[in-house]
Design an enzyme around this catalytic site. Structure first.
Site, PDB file in Angstrom:
ATOM      1  N   GLU A   5       0.851  -1.186   0.000  1.00  7.40           N
ATOM      2  CA  GLU A   5       0.000   0.000   0.000  1.00  7.40           C
ATOM      3  C   GLU A   5       0.887   1.236   0.000  1.00  7.40           C
ATOM      4  O   GLU A   5       1.780   1.369   0.837  1.00  7.40           O
ATOM      5  CB  GLU A   5      -0.946   0.044   1.195  1.00  7.40           C
ATOM      6  CG  GLU A   5      -1.862   1.264   1.123  1.00  7.40           C
ATOM      7  CD  GLU A   5      -2.988   1.262   2.149  1.00  7.40           C
ATOM      8  OE1 GLU A   5      -3.818   2.188   2.092  1.00  7.40           O
ATOM      9  OE2 GLU A   5      -3.022   0.352   3.000  1.00  7.40           O
ATOM     10  N   GLU A  59       4.659   4.927   3.862  1.00  4.08           N
ATOM     11  CA  GLU A  59       4.093   6.226   4.245  1.00  4.08           C
ATOM     12  C   GLU A  59       5.209   7.068   4.849  1.00  4.08           C
ATOM     13  O   GLU A  59       5.954   6.581   5.699  1.00  4.08           O
ATOM     14  CB  GLU A  59       2.958   6.037   5.250  1.00  4.08           C
ATOM     15  CG  GLU A  59       2.347   7.319   5.787  1.00  4.08           C
ATOM     16  CD  GLU A  59       1.775   8.203   4.710  1.00  4.08           C
ATOM     17  OE1 GLU A  59       2.395   9.261   4.441  1.00  4.08           O
ATOM     18  OE2 GLU A  59       0.739   7.843   4.133  1.00  4.08           O
ATOM     19  N   ASP A  71      10.138   6.772   0.845  1.00  5.63           N
ATOM     20  CA  ASP A  71       9.555   6.967  -0.476  1.00  5.63           C
ATOM     21  C   ASP A  71       9.294   5.628  -1.162  1.00  5.63           C
ATOM     22  O   ASP A  71      10.190   4.784  -1.279  1.00  5.63           O
ATOM     23  CB  ASP A  71      10.505   7.806  -1.325  1.00  5.63           C
ATOM     24  CG  ASP A  71      10.005   7.993  -2.743  1.00  5.63           C
ATOM     25  OD1 ASP A  71       9.038   8.751  -2.927  1.00  5.63           O
ATOM     26  OD2 ASP A  71      10.562   7.352  -3.655  1.00  5.63           O
ATOM     27  N   ASP A  88      -3.280  12.375  -3.200  1.00  5.20           N
ATOM     28  CA  ASP A  88      -3.513  13.812  -3.365  1.00  5.20           C
ATOM     29  C   ASP A  88      -3.879  14.110  -4.818  1.00  5.20           C
ATOM     30  O   ASP A  88      -3.106  13.788  -5.730  1.00  5.20           O
ATOM     31  CB  ASP A  88      -2.250  14.574  -2.974  1.00  5.20           C
ATOM     32  CG  ASP A  88      -2.495  16.071  -2.795  1.00  5.20           C
ATOM     33  OD1 ASP A  88      -3.366  16.616  -3.492  1.00  5.20           O
ATOM     34  OD2 ASP A  88      -1.812  16.685  -1.958  1.00  5.20           O
ATOM     35  N   LYS A 110      -5.049  21.940  -8.991  1.00  2.87           N
ATOM     36  CA  LYS A 110      -4.679  22.955  -9.975  1.00  2.87           C
ATOM     37  C   LYS A 110      -3.959  22.328 -11.169  1.00  2.87           C
ATOM     38  O   LYS A 110      -3.106  21.461 -11.004  1.00  2.87           O
ATOM     39  CB  LYS A 110      -3.796  24.023  -9.330  1.00  2.87           C
ATOM     40  CG  LYS A 110      -4.498  24.843  -8.258  1.00  2.87           C
ATOM     41  CD  LYS A 110      -3.574  25.911  -7.686  1.00  2.87           C
ATOM     42  CE  LYS A 110      -4.297  26.751  -6.634  1.00  2.87           C
ATOM     43  NZ  LYS A 110      -3.399  27.786  -6.035  1.00  2.87           N
ATOM     44  N   ASP A 112     -11.742  10.350  -4.942  1.00  4.98           N
ATOM     45  CA  ASP A 112     -13.045  11.016  -4.865  1.00  4.98           C
ATOM     46  C   ASP A 112     -13.044  12.302  -5.689  1.00  4.98           C
ATOM     47  O   ASP A 112     -13.919  13.145  -5.526  1.00  4.98           O
ATOM     48  CB  ASP A 112     -13.420  11.318  -3.415  1.00  4.98           C
ATOM     49  CG  ASP A 112     -12.369  12.165  -2.698  1.00  4.98           C
ATOM     50  OD1 ASP A 112     -11.342  12.512  -3.329  1.00  4.98           O
ATOM     51  OD2 ASP A 112     -12.565  12.472  -1.513  1.00  4.98           O
ATOM     52  N   THR A 122     -14.328   5.478   4.008  1.00  3.06           N
ATOM     53  CA  THR A 122     -13.840   6.414   5.011  1.00  3.06           C
ATOM     54  C   THR A 122     -14.994   7.304   5.460  1.00  3.06           C
ATOM     55  O   THR A 122     -16.018   7.417   4.789  1.00  3.06           O
ATOM     56  CB  THR A 122     -12.716   7.292   4.454  1.00  3.06           C
ATOM     57  OG1 THR A 122     -13.269   8.190   3.473  1.00  3.06           O
ATOM     58  CG2 THR A 122     -11.634   6.447   3.790  1.00  3.06           C
ATOM     59  N   PHE A 171     -14.983  10.476   5.448  1.00  3.88           N
ATOM     60  CA  PHE A 171     -15.108  11.548   4.460  1.00  3.88           C
ATOM     61  C   PHE A 171     -15.855  11.051   3.223  1.00  3.88           C
ATOM     62  O   PHE A 171     -16.631  11.774   2.616  1.00  3.88           O
ATOM     63  CB  PHE A 171     -13.720  12.070   4.083  1.00  3.88           C
ATOM     64  CG  PHE A 171     -12.949  12.613   5.247  1.00  3.88           C
ATOM     65  CD1 PHE A 171     -13.270  13.840   5.811  1.00  3.88           C
ATOM     66  CD2 PHE A 171     -11.904  11.897   5.803  1.00  3.88           C
ATOM     67  CE1 PHE A 171     -12.568  14.346   6.896  1.00  3.88           C
ATOM     68  CE2 PHE A 171     -11.193  12.385   6.880  1.00  3.88           C
ATOM     69  CZ  PHE A 171     -11.537  13.618   7.423  1.00  3.88           C
ATOM     70  N   GLU A 172     -15.594   9.799   2.862  1.00  4.24           N
ATOM     71  CA  GLU A 172     -16.278   9.195   1.720  1.00  4.24           C
ATOM     72  C   GLU A 172     -17.772   9.076   1.996  1.00  4.24           C
ATOM     73  O   GLU A 172     -18.600   9.416   1.144  1.00  4.24           O
ATOM     74  CB  GLU A 172     -15.663   7.821   1.441  1.00  4.24           C
ATOM     75  CG  GLU A 172     -16.252   7.094   0.247  1.00  4.24           C
ATOM     76  CD  GLU A 172     -15.570   5.761   0.015  1.00  4.24           C
ATOM     77  OE1 GLU A 172     -16.033   5.021  -0.871  1.00  4.24           O
ATOM     78  OE2 GLU A 172     -14.576   5.452   0.703  1.00  4.24           O
TER      79      GLU A 172
END
Length: 219
Positions: free
Chosen positions: A48, A73, A100, A123, A127, A159, A198, A200-201
């Protein structure tokens, strides 16, 4: 390393559990017997990338104790949060590399060594001038595909619809991958049962926002 505020509980987990569950980045192939235990060397290995605070990682690892999960992570609070979940859920099949992911792939994971890769809600870099910073790019997808075993899978979720469309284009262009989605779903897959929603989801879905899963298999 990404900066962030580490809570007292996360710091405690890092200090007490880190030596057991956090692997040091090294420029040589990962020894599965040393990392996960000699009895698990034949277990499937799932990587992951960017597990955030680790909720999905811990949930999936709990559902699949027969598989090994390696999370990359760089956000220290996230590493501490996942360590806390590992302790709370009594998980033994999760290891973390705080480094990384591209370097981990290059130096520690041999070609065709992975049974699956999870990349959930990277992320989106909204922009246009920042789109080049998005994680899902052709060169990384080619690298991930070459590290998957034949029949292994790459599961991405986002999302942000414009990013979902870009992901679909990039993944579809990789000759080593095949889209597993039903043809009726416009290239996107139903959310696999193992991936938890999640908070937020769930909130976004209540507000009418979308979430897109993409599951591609190595051919």
């Amino acid at each position: 390393m990404r900066a962030g505020r580490t809570t007292r509980g996360q710091a405690k987990a890092l200090a007490e559990l880190g030596p057991r569950f956090v692997l040091l980045y090294d420029r040589k192939p990962l020894d599965m017997a040393t990392a996960f235990g000699p009895e698990t060397t034949k277990h499937p290995l799932i990587l992951e990338i960017g597990f955030g605070m680790g909720d999905a990682t811990a949930h999936i690892a709990g559902l699949m104790p027969e598989k090994n999960f390696l999370g990359c992570e760089v956000h220290e609070p996230g590493v501490g949060a996942l360590l806390k979940l590992i302790e709370e859920k009594h998980l033994t099949n999760v290891r973390i590399i705080q480094h990384d992911a591209v370097q981990v792939l290059d130096d520690m994971l041999p070609m065709e060594s992975l049974d699956g890769v999870h990349i959930f809600f990277p992320d989106p870099w909204h922009k246009t001038k920042h789109h080049k910073r998005r994680l899902i790019q052709p060169h990384l997808v080619r690298k991930l595909a070459s590290h998957l075993k034949i029949g292994g899978y790459l599961h991405c979720a986002t999302d942000w619809e414009p990013y979902a469309i870009q992901m679909l284009d990039v993944l579809s262009a990789e000759s080593m991958l095949r889209n597993t989605a039903p043809t009726s779903d416009h290239g996107f897959s139903p959310r696999p049962a193992y991936r938890p929603q999640t908070k937020f989801e769930r909130r976004g879905l209540r507000l009418g926002h979308g979430v897109w899963d993409l599951v591609f298999a190595r051919v």
